[in-house]
Design a protein around this motif. Structure first.
Motif, PDB file in Angstrom:
ATOM      1  N   ASN A 183      45.935  20.166  24.360  1.00 32.22           N
ATOM      2  CA  ASN A 183      47.307  20.406  23.930  1.00 32.22           C
ATOM      3  C   ASN A 183      47.426  21.518  22.894  1.00 32.22           C
ATOM      4  O   ASN A 183      48.459  22.191  22.809  1.00 32.22           O
ATOM      5  CB  ASN A 183      47.921  19.123  23.349  1.00 32.22           C
ATOM      6  CG  ASN A 183      48.349  18.149  24.427  1.00 32.22           C
ATOM      7  OD1 ASN A 183      48.157  18.407  25.615  1.00 32.22           O
ATOM      8  ND2 ASN A 183      48.907  17.021  24.023  1.00 32.22           N
ATOM      9  N   PHE A 184      46.377  21.709  22.084  1.00 32.45           N
ATOM     10  CA  PHE A 184      46.533  22.666  20.987  1.00 32.45           C
ATOM     11  C   PHE A 184      46.741  24.091  21.484  1.00 32.45           C
ATOM     12  O   PHE A 184      47.284  24.920  20.758  1.00 32.45           O
ATOM     13  CB  PHE A 184      45.347  22.593  20.014  1.00 32.45           C
ATOM     14  CG  PHE A 184      44.017  23.014  20.587  1.00 32.45           C
ATOM     15  CD1 PHE A 184      43.682  24.351  20.723  1.00 32.45           C
ATOM     16  CD2 PHE A 184      43.086  22.062  20.963  1.00 32.45           C
ATOM     17  CE1 PHE A 184      42.451  24.739  21.231  1.00 32.45           C
ATOM     18  CE2 PHE A 184      41.855  22.433  21.479  1.00 32.45           C
ATOM     19  CZ  PHE A 184      41.538  23.773  21.610  1.00 32.45           C
ATOM     20  N   ARG A 185      46.338  24.389  22.726  1.00 29.93           N
ATOM     21  CA  ARG A 185      46.621  25.713  23.261  1.00 29.93           C
ATOM     22  C   ARG A 185      48.105  25.881  23.529  1.00 29.93           C
ATOM     23  O   ARG A 185      48.666  26.958  23.355  1.00 29.93           O
ATOM     24  CB  ARG A 185      45.807  25.954  24.536  1.00 29.93           C
ATOM     25  CG  ARG A 185      44.314  26.099  24.279  1.00 29.93           C
ATOM     26  CD  ARG A 185      43.558  26.386  25.546  1.00 29.93           C
ATOM     27  NE  ARG A 185      42.125  26.424  25.324  1.00 29.93           N
ATOM     28  CZ  ARG A 185      41.211  26.396  26.285  1.00 29.93           C
ATOM     29  NH1 ARG A 185      41.609  26.311  27.551  1.00 29.93           N
ATOM     30  NH2 ARG A 185      39.926  26.439  26.003  1.00 29.93           N
ATOM     31  N   CYS A 186      48.747  24.815  23.989  1.00 33.05           N
ATOM     32  CA  CYS A 186      50.209  24.862  24.169  1.00 33.05           C
ATOM     33  C   CYS A 186      50.907  24.899  22.818  1.00 33.05           C
ATOM     34  O   CYS A 186      51.853  25.673  22.600  1.00 33.05           O
ATOM     35  CB  CYS A 186      50.690  23.639  24.952  1.00 33.05           C
ATOM     36  SG  CYS A 186      49.908  23.402  26.564  1.00 33.05           S
ATOM     37  N   LEU A 187      50.442  24.063  21.896  1.00 34.06           N
ATOM     38  CA  LEU A 187      51.094  23.944  20.597  1.00 34.06           C
ATOM     39  C   LEU A 187      50.915  25.193  19.748  1.00 34.06           C
ATOM     40  O   LEU A 187      51.697  25.418  18.824  1.00 34.06           O
ATOM     41  CB  LEU A 187      50.536  22.720  19.855  1.00 34.06           C
ATOM     42  CG  LEU A 187      50.787  21.368  20.531  1.00 34.06           C
ATOM     43  CD1 LEU A 187      50.060  20.261  19.795  1.00 34.06           C
ATOM     44  CD2 LEU A 187      52.276  21.085  20.606  1.00 34.06           C
ATOM     45  N   GLY A 188      49.912  26.011  20.058  1.00 28.21           N
ATOM     46  CA  GLY A 188      49.738  27.242  19.303  1.00 28.21           C
ATOM     47  C   GLY A 188      50.957  28.138  19.377  1.00 28.21           C
ATOM     48  O   GLY A 188      51.262  28.877  18.433  1.00 28.21           O
ATOM     49  N   CYS A 189      51.671  28.077  20.512  1.00 26.14           N
ATOM     50  CA  CYS A 189      52.911  28.863  20.670  1.00 26.14           C
ATOM     51  C   CYS A 189      54.158  28.006  20.507  1.00 26.14           C
ATOM     52  O   CYS A 189      55.142  28.417  19.904  1.00 26.14           O
ATOM     53  CB  CYS A 189      52.937  29.545  22.037  1.00 26.14           C
ATOM     54  SG  CYS A 189      51.681  30.814  22.282  1.00 26.14           S
ATOM     55  N   HIS A 190      54.128  26.791  21.069  1.00 27.68           N
ATOM     56  CA  HIS A 190      55.335  25.970  21.146  1.00 27.68           C
ATOM     57  C   HIS A 190      55.466  24.966  20.007  1.00 27.68           C
ATOM     58  O   HIS A 190      56.558  24.425  19.787  1.00 27.68           O
ATOM     59  CB  HIS A 190      55.359  25.198  22.472  1.00 27.68           C
ATOM     60  CG  HIS A 190      55.397  26.071  23.679  1.00 27.68           C
ATOM     61  ND1 HIS A 190      56.529  26.754  24.079  1.00 27.68           N
ATOM     62  CD2 HIS A 190      54.440  26.374  24.604  1.00 27.68           C
ATOM     63  CE1 HIS A 190      56.269  27.437  25.181  1.00 27.68           C
ATOM     64  NE2 HIS A 190      55.009  27.227  25.517  1.00 27.68           N
ATOM     65  N   GLY A 191      54.379  24.695  19.305  1.00 29.84           N
ATOM     66  CA  GLY A 191      54.356  23.586  18.358  1.00 29.84           C
ATOM     67  C   GLY A 191      55.412  23.624  17.275  1.00 29.84           C
ATOM     68  O   GLY A 191      55.902  22.573  16.851  1.00 29.84           O
ATOM     69  N   GLU A 192      55.787  24.810  16.800  1.00 26.00           N
ATOM     70  CA  GLU A 192      56.763  24.909  15.721  1.00 26.00           C
ATOM     71  C   GLU A 192      58.105  25.451  16.190  1.00 26.00           C
ATOM     72  O   GLU A 192      58.970  25.764  15.362  1.00 26.00           O
ATOM     73  CB  GLU A 192      56.212  25.789  14.596  1.00 26.00           C
ATOM     74  CG  GLU A 192      54.962  25.207  13.941  1.00 26.00           C
ATOM     75  CD  GLU A 192      54.467  26.063  12.786  1.00 26.00           C
ATOM     76  OE1 GLU A 192      55.102  27.113  12.528  1.00 26.00           O
ATOM     77  OE2 GLU A 192      53.478  25.673  12.142  1.00 26.00           O
ATOM     78  N   SER A 193      58.281  25.571  17.507  1.00 23.54           N
ATOM     79  CA  SER A 193      59.555  26.062  18.022  1.00 23.54           C
ATOM     80  C   SER A 193      60.594  24.945  18.027  1.00 23.54           C
ATOM     81  O   SER A 193      60.274  23.780  18.238  1.00 23.54           O
ATOM     82  CB  SER A 193      59.392  26.610  19.439  1.00 23.54           C
ATOM     83  OG  SER A 193      59.119  25.564  20.358  1.00 23.54           O
ATOM     84  N   GLN A 194      61.852  25.306  17.781  1.00 26.16           N
ATOM     85  CA  GLN A 194      62.928  24.319  17.768  1.00 26.16           C
ATOM     86  C   GLN A 194      63.140  23.716  19.149  1.00 26.16           C
ATOM     87  O   GLN A 194      63.516  22.552  19.270  1.00 26.16           O
ATOM     88  CB  GLN A 194      64.221  24.974  17.274  1.00 26.16           C
ATOM     89  CG  GLN A 194      64.190  25.374  15.806  1.00 26.16           C
ATOM     90  CD  GLN A 194      63.926  24.186  14.897  1.00 26.16           C
ATOM     91  OE1 GLN A 194      64.630  23.172  14.980  1.00 26.16           O
ATOM     92  NE2 GLN A 194      62.921  24.300  14.049  1.00 26.16           N
ATOM     93  N   LYS A 195      62.880  24.499  20.189  1.00 23.10           N
ATOM     94  CA  LYS A 195      63.034  23.980  21.548  1.00 23.10           C
ATOM     95  C   LYS A 195      62.065  22.843  21.805  1.00 23.10           C
ATOM     96  O   LYS A 195      62.383  21.873  22.508  1.00 23.10           O
ATOM     97  CB  LYS A 195      62.808  25.111  22.555  1.00 23.10           C
ATOM     98  CG  LYS A 195      63.086  24.712  23.996  1.00 23.10           C
ATOM     99  CD  LYS A 195      62.952  25.903  24.930  1.00 23.10           C
ATOM    100  CE  LYS A 195      63.257  25.509  26.370  1.00 23.10           C
ATOM    101  NZ  LYS A 195      63.130  26.666  27.297  1.00 23.10           N
TER     102      LYS A 195
END
Length: 234
Positions: A183-195
């Motif tokens: 998951n951390f590969r996804c969260l590297g970009c999406h983890g802090e996005s409001q979406k």
């Protein structure tokens, strides 16, 4: 070399770059002089040609009985200094080139993955990220390598293993990922996005399990790639 001939050579260098950008419909900035990778490749070729010239000078300076100081100087530059610069530039260019989608698709077993990636009608995660430019470039490498220096080194070593298995035919079909996608590969970009943080499908009680990888992002957002065709034989 005259100014006119140098200008003609420079223009010839820029034409392929401009043509590639034109095919994508993206206007080049004013004063465009190529990418860093293109300049590194150009310098590498120039240094390689310079090395051949220096070796020729060193050969002409050699005597039958001994090595003259002039020949020793040419040999020092041609055998030690210039090859080191060429190796460094080749290494830098090779590392950068290996991160491109074209490099990933250079093996025929990966062709169907790259075709799907570029298919605007596909709804796989790879195609969705590519056509919407969620990842501007190097999409395969970005999603399949970890972050930081250690991630880069690990990706390069694993890439050498892929090349070895492909060259020797030791791979098996269908192609499978070596380990569950983290998951951390996804969260590297999406983890802090409001979406991501405010999505209805991401309730607060599920966030801890998503963050530590107990719940996989692909459970809800797959498939990442299309089902492989049986025709993709060795």
């Amino acid at each position: 070399m005259t100014h006119r001939s140098r200008a003609a050579g420079f223009v010839a260098f820029l034409i392929p770059v401009a043509a590639a950008a034109a095919e994508q419909g993206v206007p080049l900035p004013r004063g465009w002089i190529g990418t860093t990778a293109e300049w590194v490749r150009g310098f590498g070729i120039a240094f390689a040609l310079l090395n051949l010239v220096l070796l020729a000078f060193a050969w002409r300076s050699l005597r039958l009985t001994d090595v003259t100081p002039t020949a020793r100087g040419w040999l020092c530059v041609a055998v030690a200094l210039v090859p080191t610069m060429v190796a460094f530039l080749s290494f830098a260019h090779g590392l950068e080139t290996s991160t491109t989608v074209a490099s990933c698709g250079s093996c025929h077993v990966m062709t169907q993955f790259v075709d799907d990636l570029r298919n605007v009608k596909s709804n796989t995660l790879a195609a969705t990220h590519f056509k919407n430019r969620y990842i501007p470039e190097h999409q395969c490498y970005t999603c399949h390598s970890d972050y930081g220096l250690a991630g880069t080194l690990k990706a390069k070593l694993e890439g050498l293993g892929h090349v070895w298995r492909y060259t020797t035919g030791l791979y098996s079909l269908p192609i499978k990922i070596a380990a569950p996608y983290p998951n951390f590969r996804c969260l590297g970009c999406h983890g802090e996005s409001q979406k991501f943080l405010n999505a209805p499908g991401h309730p607060n009680e599920e966030m801890p399990s998503l963050m530590v990888g107990q719940t996989s992002c692909l459970d809800c957002h797959g498939p990442a790639h299309p089902e492989q065709k049986k025709a993709a034989n060795r």
